[in-house]
Design a protein around this motif. Structure first.
Motif, PDB file in Angstrom:
ATOM      1  N   THR A 279     -41.256  78.119 -38.496  1.00 25.66           N
ATOM      2  CA  THR A 279     -41.975  78.717 -37.505  1.00 25.66           C
ATOM      3  C   THR A 279     -42.277  80.070 -37.998  1.00 25.66           C
ATOM      4  O   THR A 279     -43.560  80.681 -37.623  1.00 25.66           O
ATOM      5  N   VAL A 280     -41.713  80.648 -39.506  1.00 26.56           N
ATOM      6  CA  VAL A 280     -42.256  82.087 -39.190  1.00 26.56           C
ATOM      7  C   VAL A 280     -43.827  81.905 -40.194  1.00 26.56           C
ATOM      8  O   VAL A 280     -44.604  82.514 -40.296  1.00 26.56           O
ATOM      9  N   PRO A 281     -43.520  80.950 -41.445  1.00 27.26           N
ATOM     10  CA  PRO A 281     -44.728  81.359 -42.183  1.00 27.26           C
ATOM     11  C   PRO A 281     -45.703  80.095 -42.289  1.00 27.26           C
ATOM     12  O   PRO A 281     -46.591  80.037 -42.378  1.00 27.26           O
ATOM     13  N   GLU A 282     -45.544  79.504 -40.370  1.00 29.03           N
ATOM     14  CA  GLU A 282     -46.305  78.930 -39.805  1.00 29.03           C
ATOM     15  C   GLU A 282     -47.808  79.432 -39.306  1.00 29.03           C
ATOM     16  O   GLU A 282     -49.141  79.100 -39.278  1.00 29.03           O
ATOM     17  N   ILE A 283     -47.195  80.569 -39.655  1.00 30.95           N
ATOM     18  CA  ILE A 283     -48.940  81.991 -39.710  1.00 30.95           C
ATOM     19  C   ILE A 283     -49.878  81.939 -40.412  1.00 30.95           C
ATOM     20  O   ILE A 283     -50.821  81.784 -39.943  1.00 30.95           O
ATOM     21  N   LEU A 284     -49.469  81.131 -41.288  1.00 33.84           N
ATOM     22  CA  LEU A 284     -50.908  81.393 -42.839  1.00 33.84           C
ATOM     23  C   LEU A 284     -51.835  80.283 -42.008  1.00 33.84           C
ATOM     24  O   LEU A 284     -53.122  79.909 -42.077  1.00 33.84           O
ATOM     25  N   PHE A 285     -50.671  79.115 -41.160  1.00 31.80           N
ATOM     26  CA  PHE A 285     -51.995  77.666 -40.941  1.00 31.80           C
ATOM     27  C   PHE A 285     -52.764  78.406 -39.369  1.00 31.80           C
ATOM     28  O   PHE A 285     -53.202  77.063 -39.138  1.00 31.80           O
ATOM     29  N   HIS A 286     -51.655  79.052 -38.736  1.00 33.57           N
ATOM     30  CA  HIS A 286     -52.233  79.264 -37.486  1.00 33.57           C
ATOM     31  C   HIS A 286     -52.300  80.874 -37.066  1.00 33.57           C
ATOM     32  O   HIS A 286     -50.916  81.007 -36.387  1.00 33.57           O
ATOM     33  N   PRO A 287     -52.333  81.627 -37.311  1.00 35.48           N
ATOM     34  CA  PRO A 287     -52.713  83.236 -37.036  1.00 35.48           C
ATOM     35  C   PRO A 287     -52.661  83.331 -35.547  1.00 35.48           C
ATOM     36  O   PRO A 287     -52.131  84.220 -35.058  1.00 35.48           O
ATOM     37  N   SER A 288     -52.805  82.614 -35.303  1.00 35.14           N
ATOM     38  CA  SER A 288     -53.214  82.728 -33.364  1.00 35.14           C
ATOM     39  C   SER A 288     -51.905  82.378 -32.498  1.00 35.14           C
ATOM     40  O   SER A 288     -51.385  83.555 -31.634  1.00 35.14           O
ATOM     41  N   ASP A 289     -50.703  82.315 -33.218  1.00 34.81           N
ATOM     42  CA  ASP A 289     -49.147  82.146 -33.105  1.00 34.81           C
ATOM     43  C   ASP A 289     -48.678  83.683 -32.565  1.00 34.81           C
ATOM     44  O   ASP A 289     -47.779  84.207 -31.659  1.00 34.81           O
ATOM     45  N   VAL A 290     -49.471  84.538 -33.994  1.00 40.91           N
ATOM     46  CA  VAL A 290     -48.829  86.213 -33.548  1.00 40.91           C
ATOM     47  C   VAL A 290     -50.165  87.216 -32.578  1.00 40.91           C
ATOM     48  O   VAL A 290     -49.772  88.400 -32.659  1.00 40.91           O
ATOM     49  N   GLY A 291     -51.168  86.330 -32.710  1.00 38.05           N
ATOM     50  CA  GLY A 291     -52.133  86.788 -31.635  1.00 38.05           C
ATOM     51  C   GLY A 291     -53.633  87.914 -32.518  1.00 38.05           C
ATOM     52  O   GLY A 291     -54.139  88.168 -31.996  1.00 38.05           O
ATOM     53  N   ILE A 292     -53.475  87.207 -33.267  1.00 36.97           N
ATOM     54  CA  ILE A 292     -54.596  86.949 -34.707  1.00 36.97           C
ATOM     55  C   ILE A 292     -55.269  85.756 -34.394  1.00 36.97           C
ATOM     56  O   ILE A 292     -55.363  85.072 -34.894  1.00 36.97           O
TER      57      ILE A 292
END
Length: 400
Positions: A279-292
Protein backbone atom coordinates in the motif's frame (compact mmCIF):
# COMPACT_ATOMS: atom_id res chain seq x y z
CA UNK A 1 39.55 12.85 -25.89
CA UNK A 2 38.89 15.25 -23.03
CA UNK A 3 39.11 14.18 -19.40
CA UNK A 4 35.35 14.11 -18.78
CA UNK A 5 33.42 13.59 -15.55
CA UNK A 6 29.66 12.94 -15.57
CA UNK A 7 28.02 14.03 -12.32
CA UNK A 8 24.37 13.02 -12.00
CA UNK A 9 23.63 15.30 -9.06
CA UNK A 10 20.53 13.66 -7.57
CA UNK A 11 18.77 14.84 -4.42
CA UNK A 12 19.49 11.53 -2.65
CA UNK A 13 22.58 10.11 -4.37
CA UNK A 14 25.38 11.27 -6.63
CA UNK A 15 26.17 9.08 -9.61
CA UNK A 16 29.68 9.66 -10.93
CA UNK A 17 31.56 8.33 -13.94
CA UNK A 18 34.75 9.56 -15.59
CA UNK A 19 36.31 8.93 -19.00
CA UNK A 20 38.21 5.67 -19.12
CA UNK A 21 36.00 4.04 -16.45
CA UNK A 22 33.19 1.58 -17.09
CA UNK A 23 31.73 1.51 -13.59
CA UNK A 24 29.42 4.24 -12.26
CA UNK A 25 30.05 5.12 -8.60
CA UNK A 26 27.05 5.89 -6.42
CA UNK A 27 27.50 7.85 -3.19
CA UNK A 28 25.01 9.58 -0.84
CA UNK A 29 24.37 13.26 -1.54
CA UNK A 30 24.08 14.20 2.11
CA UNK A 31 25.96 14.76 5.34
CA UNK A 32 25.02 12.43 8.19
CA UNK A 33 25.16 13.41 11.85
CA UNK A 34 25.09 10.75 14.54
CA UNK A 35 23.33 11.09 17.87
CA UNK A 36 25.47 8.43 19.50
CA UNK A 37 29.00 9.04 18.21
CA UNK A 38 29.49 12.45 19.85
CA UNK A 39 27.49 14.21 17.15
CA UNK A 40 30.11 13.18 14.64
CA UNK A 41 29.50 14.13 10.98
CA UNK A 42 29.98 11.82 8.00
CA UNK A 43 30.22 13.38 4.53
CA UNK A 44 28.70 11.31 1.72
CA UNK A 45 30.31 7.83 1.43
CA UNK A 46 32.23 8.29 4.70
CA UNK A 47 29.00 7.03 6.29
CA UNK A 48 30.43 3.54 5.67
CA UNK A 49 32.74 4.11 8.65
CA UNK A 50 29.80 4.78 10.99
CA UNK A 51 29.30 2.05 13.59
CA UNK A 52 25.73 2.89 14.64
CA UNK A 53 23.17 3.96 12.03
CA UNK A 54 20.33 4.41 14.48
CA UNK A 55 18.84 7.90 14.70
CA UNK A 56 21.08 9.45 12.06
CA UNK A 57 20.29 13.04 11.10
CA UNK A 58 20.34 13.79 7.38
CA UNK A 59 21.66 17.19 6.35
CA UNK A 60 20.53 17.48 2.73
CA UNK A 61 21.58 20.06 0.13
CA UNK A 62 18.25 19.61 -1.69
CA UNK A 63 14.90 20.81 -0.36
CA UNK A 64 11.72 19.83 -2.20
CA UNK A 65 13.77 18.73 -5.18
CA UNK A 66 15.90 21.86 -5.63
CA UNK A 67 19.46 22.66 -4.57
CA UNK A 68 19.16 25.26 -1.82
CA UNK A 69 21.79 24.46 0.81
CA UNK A 70 24.97 25.41 -1.04
CA UNK A 71 27.30 25.06 1.96
CA UNK A 72 26.33 21.40 2.38
CA UNK A 73 26.55 20.70 -1.36
CA UNK A 74 30.00 22.29 -1.58
CA UNK A 75 31.27 20.11 1.26
CA UNK A 76 30.06 17.03 -0.60
CA UNK A 77 31.50 18.22 -3.94
CA UNK A 78 34.82 19.01 -2.25
CA UNK A 79 34.93 15.46 -0.93
CA UNK A 80 33.95 13.91 -4.29
CA UNK A 81 36.35 16.01 -6.37
CA UNK A 82 39.18 15.67 -3.84
CA UNK A 83 41.92 13.11 -3.40
CA UNK A 84 39.70 10.59 -1.56
CA UNK A 85 37.47 9.96 -4.59
CA UNK A 86 38.22 11.51 -8.00
CA UNK A 87 41.35 13.59 -7.32
CA UNK A 88 40.57 15.99 -10.18
CA UNK A 89 42.77 18.54 -11.90
CA UNK A 90 39.99 21.04 -12.56
CA UNK A 91 41.63 23.04 -15.34
CA UNK A 92 42.13 19.82 -17.32
CA UNK A 93 38.65 18.40 -16.66
CA UNK A 94 35.29 18.91 -18.37
CA UNK A 95 32.12 18.08 -16.43
CA UNK A 96 28.57 17.17 -17.41
CA UNK A 97 26.35 17.98 -14.42
CA UNK A 98 22.63 17.33 -14.09
CA UNK A 99 19.95 19.63 -12.72
CA UNK A 100 16.20 19.16 -12.04
CA UNK A 101 13.52 20.02 -14.56
CA UNK A 102 11.98 23.48 -14.10
CA UNK A 103 15.09 24.59 -12.21
CA UNK A 104 15.19 28.20 -11.00
CA UNK A 105 17.43 30.68 -12.82
CA UNK A 106 19.06 31.76 -9.54
CA UNK A 107 20.10 28.16 -8.80
CA UNK A 108 21.46 27.75 -12.34
CA UNK A 109 23.51 30.95 -12.03
CA UNK A 110 24.95 29.86 -8.67
CA UNK A 111 25.93 26.51 -10.14
CA UNK A 112 27.64 28.22 -13.10
CA UNK A 113 29.63 30.44 -10.74
CA UNK A 114 30.74 27.58 -8.49
CA UNK A 115 31.85 25.30 -11.33
CA UNK A 116 33.61 28.03 -13.33
CA UNK A 117 34.84 30.51 -10.70
CA UNK A 118 35.48 28.37 -7.62
CA UNK A 119 36.44 24.98 -9.08
CA UNK A 120 37.57 26.46 -12.44
CA UNK A 121 36.60 23.50 -14.62
CA UNK A 122 37.86 23.57 -18.20
CA UNK A 123 34.30 23.37 -19.62
CA UNK A 124 30.85 22.28 -18.49
CA UNK A 125 27.45 21.15 -19.71
CA UNK A 126 24.42 21.62 -17.44
CA UNK A 127 21.59 19.26 -18.42
CA UNK A 128 18.66 17.14 -17.16
CA UNK A 129 19.26 13.51 -16.20
CA UNK A 130 16.39 12.35 -18.40
CA UNK A 131 18.08 13.94 -21.43
CA UNK A 132 21.22 11.90 -20.76
CA UNK A 133 19.04 8.80 -20.50
CA UNK A 134 17.50 9.69 -23.87
CA UNK A 135 20.99 9.92 -25.41
CA UNK A 136 21.85 6.46 -24.07
CA UNK A 137 18.56 5.03 -25.34
CA UNK A 138 19.04 6.47 -28.84
CA UNK A 139 22.59 5.07 -28.84
CA UNK A 140 21.27 1.61 -27.94
CA UNK A 141 18.31 1.91 -30.36
CA UNK A 142 19.50 4.03 -33.30
CA UNK A 143 16.41 3.16 -35.35
CA UNK A 144 14.13 4.98 -32.86
CA UNK A 145 13.65 8.78 -32.95
CA UNK A 146 11.18 8.99 -30.04
CA UNK A 147 11.54 8.14 -26.38
CA UNK A 148 9.39 8.79 -23.29
CA UNK A 149 11.53 8.89 -20.13
CA UNK A 150 9.83 8.19 -16.79
CA UNK A 151 12.28 9.41 -14.15
CA UNK A 152 11.06 8.45 -10.67
CA UNK A 153 13.59 9.68 -8.14
CA UNK A 154 13.92 10.97 -4.60
CA UNK A 155 11.77 14.12 -4.75
CA UNK A 156 9.64 13.90 -7.89
CA UNK A 157 8.58 11.70 -10.76
CA UNK A 158 9.01 13.35 -14.17
CA UNK A 159 7.53 12.12 -17.43
CA UNK A 160 9.51 13.61 -20.32
CA UNK A 161 8.94 12.93 -24.05
CA UNK A 162 11.83 13.29 -26.52
CA UNK A 163 12.13 13.51 -30.27
CA UNK A 164 15.66 13.08 -31.59
CA UNK A 165 17.00 13.78 -28.06
CA UNK A 166 15.18 17.12 -27.85
CA UNK A 167 12.63 17.22 -25.08
CA UNK A 168 9.13 18.38 -25.91
CA UNK A 169 8.99 20.97 -23.13
CA UNK A 170 5.25 21.67 -23.24
CA UNK A 171 4.52 17.96 -22.64
CA UNK A 172 6.74 17.46 -19.56
CA UNK A 173 4.67 16.19 -16.62
CA UNK A 174 5.66 16.19 -12.94
CA UNK A 175 4.14 14.12 -10.15
CA UNK A 176 5.06 15.19 -6.61
CA UNK A 177 5.78 11.65 -5.43
CA UNK A 178 9.29 10.28 -4.95
CA UNK A 179 11.33 7.99 -2.75
CA UNK A 180 11.42 10.45 0.15
CA UNK A 181 7.63 10.65 0.38
CA UNK A 182 7.31 6.87 0.23
CA UNK A 183 9.86 6.38 3.04
CA UNK A 184 8.19 9.07 5.18
CA UNK A 185 4.77 7.48 4.68
CA UNK A 186 6.16 4.08 5.70
CA UNK A 187 7.64 5.65 8.86
CA UNK A 188 4.24 7.14 9.74
CA UNK A 189 2.37 3.87 9.20
CA UNK A 190 4.84 1.80 11.27
CA UNK A 191 4.97 4.43 14.02
CA UNK A 192 1.17 4.54 14.25
CA UNK A 193 0.68 0.79 14.28
CA UNK A 194 3.70 -0.70 16.05
CA UNK A 195 6.89 1.13 16.93
CA UNK A 196 8.07 4.74 17.02
CA UNK A 197 10.46 5.01 14.06
CA UNK A 198 10.04 8.64 12.96
CA UNK A 199 13.72 9.33 13.73
CA UNK A 200 14.94 6.18 11.97
CA UNK A 201 15.00 7.40 8.37
CA UNK A 202 18.12 5.44 7.43
CA UNK A 203 16.76 2.15 8.77
CA UNK A 204 13.25 2.63 7.39
CA UNK A 205 14.67 3.40 3.97
CA UNK A 206 16.29 -0.04 4.10
CA UNK A 207 12.97 -1.60 5.19
CA UNK A 208 11.32 0.02 2.16
CA UNK A 209 13.99 -1.33 -0.20
CA UNK A 210 13.96 -4.84 1.31
CA UNK A 211 10.25 -5.46 1.94
CA UNK A 212 8.03 -3.25 -0.23
CA UNK A 213 6.77 -4.13 -3.69
CA UNK A 214 4.20 -3.03 -6.26
CA UNK A 215 0.94 -4.97 -6.21
CA UNK A 216 -0.36 -6.47 -9.46
CA UNK A 217 -3.84 -7.01 -7.97
CA UNK A 218 -4.47 -4.58 -5.13
CA UNK A 219 -7.92 -5.80 -3.99
CA UNK A 220 -6.90 -9.46 -4.03
CA UNK A 221 -3.82 -8.76 -1.94
CA UNK A 222 -5.87 -6.76 0.56
CA UNK A 223 -8.13 -9.80 0.92
CA UNK A 224 -5.08 -12.04 1.37
CA UNK A 225 -3.86 -9.86 4.26
CA UNK A 226 -7.07 -10.62 6.19
CA UNK A 227 -6.37 -14.35 6.13
CA UNK A 228 -4.59 -16.23 8.90
CA UNK A 229 -1.76 -18.72 8.95
CA UNK A 230 -0.18 -20.01 5.78
CA UNK A 231 -2.91 -18.47 3.61
CA UNK A 232 -1.56 -14.99 4.37
CA UNK A 233 1.32 -14.92 1.88
CA UNK A 234 1.98 -11.19 2.40
CA UNK A 235 2.74 -11.13 6.13
CA UNK A 236 6.46 -11.05 6.92
CA UNK A 237 8.55 -10.15 9.96
CA UNK A 238 11.43 -7.72 9.51
CA UNK A 239 14.33 -7.97 11.95
CA UNK A 240 15.69 -4.53 12.82
CA UNK A 241 19.45 -3.99 13.17
CA UNK A 242 20.97 -3.62 16.64
CA UNK A 243 24.44 -2.65 15.29
CA UNK A 244 26.20 -5.17 17.49
CA UNK A 245 25.25 -8.57 16.07
CA UNK A 246 22.91 -7.40 13.27
CA UNK A 247 24.45 -4.67 11.09
CA UNK A 248 21.59 -4.50 8.58
CA UNK A 249 17.97 -5.54 8.96
CA UNK A 250 16.48 -8.42 7.00
CA UNK A 251 13.20 -10.16 6.25
CA UNK A 252 12.65 -13.39 8.13
CA UNK A 253 12.00 -16.53 6.08
CA UNK A 254 8.31 -17.12 5.30
CA UNK A 255 7.93 -20.08 7.66
CA UNK A 256 9.36 -18.10 10.61
CA UNK A 257 7.15 -15.10 9.92
CA UNK A 258 4.00 -17.21 10.24
CA UNK A 259 4.73 -18.22 13.83
CA UNK A 260 3.52 -16.15 16.79
CA UNK A 261 6.25 -13.86 18.12
CA UNK A 262 8.06 -15.90 20.80
CA UNK A 263 10.62 -14.32 23.08
CA UNK A 264 13.78 -14.55 21.08
CA UNK A 265 16.96 -15.76 22.75
CA UNK A 266 18.91 -13.05 20.96
CA UNK A 267 16.35 -10.38 21.95
CA UNK A 268 15.99 -9.35 18.32
CA UNK A 269 13.53 -6.56 17.63
CA UNK A 270 11.10 -7.11 14.78
CA UNK A 271 8.31 -5.27 13.06
CA UNK A 272 5.45 -7.15 11.42
CA UNK A 273 4.70 -6.03 7.86
CA UNK A 274 1.46 -6.80 6.05
CA UNK A 275 -0.57 -4.35 3.93
CA UNK A 276 2.09 -1.61 4.13
CA UNK A 277 4.38 -3.74 1.98
CA UNK A 278 2.33 -2.84 -1.10
CA UNK A 279 0.00 0.00 0.00
CA UNK A 280 2.90 2.40 0.66
CA UNK A 281 4.51 2.27 -2.83
CA UNK A 282 0.99 2.30 -4.32
CA UNK A 283 1.20 6.09 -3.87
CA UNK A 284 3.15 6.19 -7.16
CA UNK A 285 0.06 4.96 -9.00
CA UNK A 286 -2.55 6.69 -6.82
CA UNK A 287 -1.14 9.87 -5.17
CA UNK A 288 -4.66 10.72 -3.96
CA UNK A 289 -4.23 7.94 -1.35
CA UNK A 290 -2.18 10.43 0.71
CA UNK A 291 -4.09 13.55 -0.28
CA UNK A 292 -2.04 14.59 -3.33
CA UNK A 293 -4.50 15.73 -5.99
CA UNK A 294 -2.46 14.64 -8.98
CA UNK A 295 -2.49 11.94 -11.64
CA UNK A 296 -0.81 8.63 -11.07
CA UNK A 297 1.97 7.28 -13.27
CA UNK A 298 -0.18 5.68 -15.98
CA UNK A 299 -2.48 8.70 -16.30
CA UNK A 300 0.56 11.00 -16.34
CA UNK A 301 2.13 9.06 -19.21
CA UNK A 302 -1.03 9.28 -21.33
CA UNK A 303 -1.47 12.96 -20.46
CA UNK A 304 2.11 13.76 -21.46
CA UNK A 305 1.77 11.88 -24.75
CA UNK A 306 -1.50 13.68 -25.51
CA UNK A 307 0.41 16.99 -25.40
CA UNK A 308 2.81 15.79 -28.14
CA UNK A 309 2.25 16.02 -31.91
CA UNK A 310 -0.05 13.20 -33.02
CA UNK A 311 2.51 11.64 -35.34
CA UNK A 312 4.87 11.00 -32.37
CA UNK A 313 2.34 9.36 -30.05
CA UNK A 314 2.50 5.72 -31.26
CA UNK A 315 6.31 5.86 -31.19
CA UNK A 316 6.37 7.28 -27.66
CA UNK A 317 4.06 4.53 -26.37
CA UNK A 318 6.42 2.00 -27.93
CA UNK A 319 9.53 3.48 -26.29
CA UNK A 320 8.80 4.14 -22.59
CA UNK A 321 12.08 4.16 -20.63
CA UNK A 322 12.15 3.79 -16.84
CA UNK A 323 14.93 5.36 -14.77
CA UNK A 324 15.33 6.33 -11.10
CA UNK A 325 15.44 4.41 -7.84
CA UNK A 326 11.69 3.79 -7.50
CA UNK A 327 11.78 1.63 -10.64
CA UNK A 328 13.60 -0.99 -8.55
CA UNK A 329 10.40 -1.95 -6.69
CA UNK A 330 9.45 -5.52 -7.67
CA UNK A 331 6.62 -5.58 -10.27
CA UNK A 332 7.05 -1.87 -11.08
CA UNK A 333 7.47 -2.38 -14.83
CA UNK A 334 4.75 -5.03 -15.10
CA UNK A 335 2.20 -2.97 -13.16
CA UNK A 336 2.91 0.16 -15.18
CA UNK A 337 2.61 -1.80 -18.42
CA UNK A 338 -0.74 -3.18 -17.27
CA UNK A 339 -2.13 0.23 -16.26
CA UNK A 340 -0.95 2.01 -19.41
CA UNK A 341 -2.41 -0.79 -21.56
CA UNK A 342 -5.82 -0.25 -19.94
CA UNK A 343 -5.78 3.49 -20.75
CA UNK A 344 -4.13 3.52 -24.18
CA UNK A 345 -5.95 2.95 -27.50
CA UNK A 346 -6.29 -0.77 -28.24
CA UNK A 347 -4.64 -0.55 -31.65
CA UNK A 348 -1.42 0.98 -30.33
CA UNK A 349 1.55 -1.09 -29.24
CA UNK A 350 3.05 -0.52 -25.79
CA UNK A 351 6.57 -1.40 -24.81
CA UNK A 352 8.28 -0.42 -21.54
CA UNK A 353 12.03 -0.72 -21.04
CA UNK A 354 13.60 -1.19 -17.59
CA UNK A 355 17.42 -1.03 -17.78
CA UNK A 356 19.51 -3.42 -15.63
CA UNK A 357 20.38 -0.49 -13.33
CA UNK A 358 17.85 2.36 -13.74
CA UNK A 359 19.63 4.53 -11.16
CA UNK A 360 22.90 4.82 -13.13
CA UNK A 361 21.45 4.73 -16.66
CA UNK A 362 21.50 8.53 -17.07
CA UNK A 363 25.12 8.73 -15.93
CA UNK A 364 26.06 6.05 -18.46
CA UNK A 365 24.23 8.09 -21.09
CA UNK A 366 26.34 11.12 -20.26
CA UNK A 367 29.54 9.16 -20.77
CA UNK A 368 28.26 7.68 -24.04
CA UNK A 369 27.28 11.15 -25.28
CA UNK A 370 30.68 12.59 -24.28
CA UNK A 371 32.33 10.19 -26.75
CA UNK A 372 30.18 11.36 -29.68
CA UNK A 373 30.81 14.21 -32.10
CA UNK A 374 27.38 15.72 -31.40
CA UNK A 375 28.41 16.93 -27.95
CA UNK A 376 31.13 19.31 -29.14
CA UNK A 377 28.84 22.28 -29.81
CA UNK A 378 27.32 22.04 -26.31
CA UNK A 379 30.51 22.45 -24.26
CA UNK A 380 30.81 25.88 -22.63
CA UNK A 381 34.49 26.63 -22.06
CA UNK A 382 36.08 28.59 -19.25
CA UNK A 383 37.22 31.23 -21.75
CA UNK A 384 33.71 31.73 -23.19
CA UNK A 385 32.29 32.03 -19.69
CA UNK A 386 34.87 34.65 -18.72
CA UNK A 387 33.98 36.65 -21.83
CA UNK A 388 30.19 36.37 -21.74
CA UNK A 389 29.24 35.39 -18.17
CA UNK A 390 25.72 34.23 -17.34
CA UNK A 391 24.31 35.43 -20.68
CA UNK A 392 26.53 32.92 -22.47
CA UNK A 393 25.37 30.12 -20.15
CA UNK A 394 21.73 30.87 -20.99
CA UNK A 395 22.54 30.50 -24.69
CA UNK A 396 24.48 27.25 -24.28
CA UNK A 397 22.11 25.51 -21.88
CA UNK A 398 18.56 26.43 -22.93
CA UNK A 399 16.81 23.04 -22.97
CA UNK A 400 19.30 20.60 -24.45
Amino acid sequence: MKNVVVLDNGACTLKICRSGETVVRTVPNSIFRSKTERRKSFVSSRIDSCKDFSSLFYVLPFQKGYLLNWDVQRQIWDFIFGKDVLNLKFNETSVIVTEPHFNFASIQESMNEIFFEEYEFNSIIRINASTLASHQYSHDNPEENCCLVVDSGYSFTHIVPYYKNRKIVEAVCRIDVGGKLITNHLKEVISYRQLQVMDETYVMNQVKEDACYISMSFNEEMATCKKKGKENTVLRDYVLPDYTQIKRGYIKPVEESKKPNPKSKTQEQTIRLTVERFTVPEILFHPSDVGISQMGLAEGILHSISKCPEKYRPHLLRNILLIGGNCLFPNFKERLEHDVRELAPDEQEIFIILPPDPTTYACQGGMTWSNSDGIKKHWLSQRDYQEGGQVTCAKYFPDI
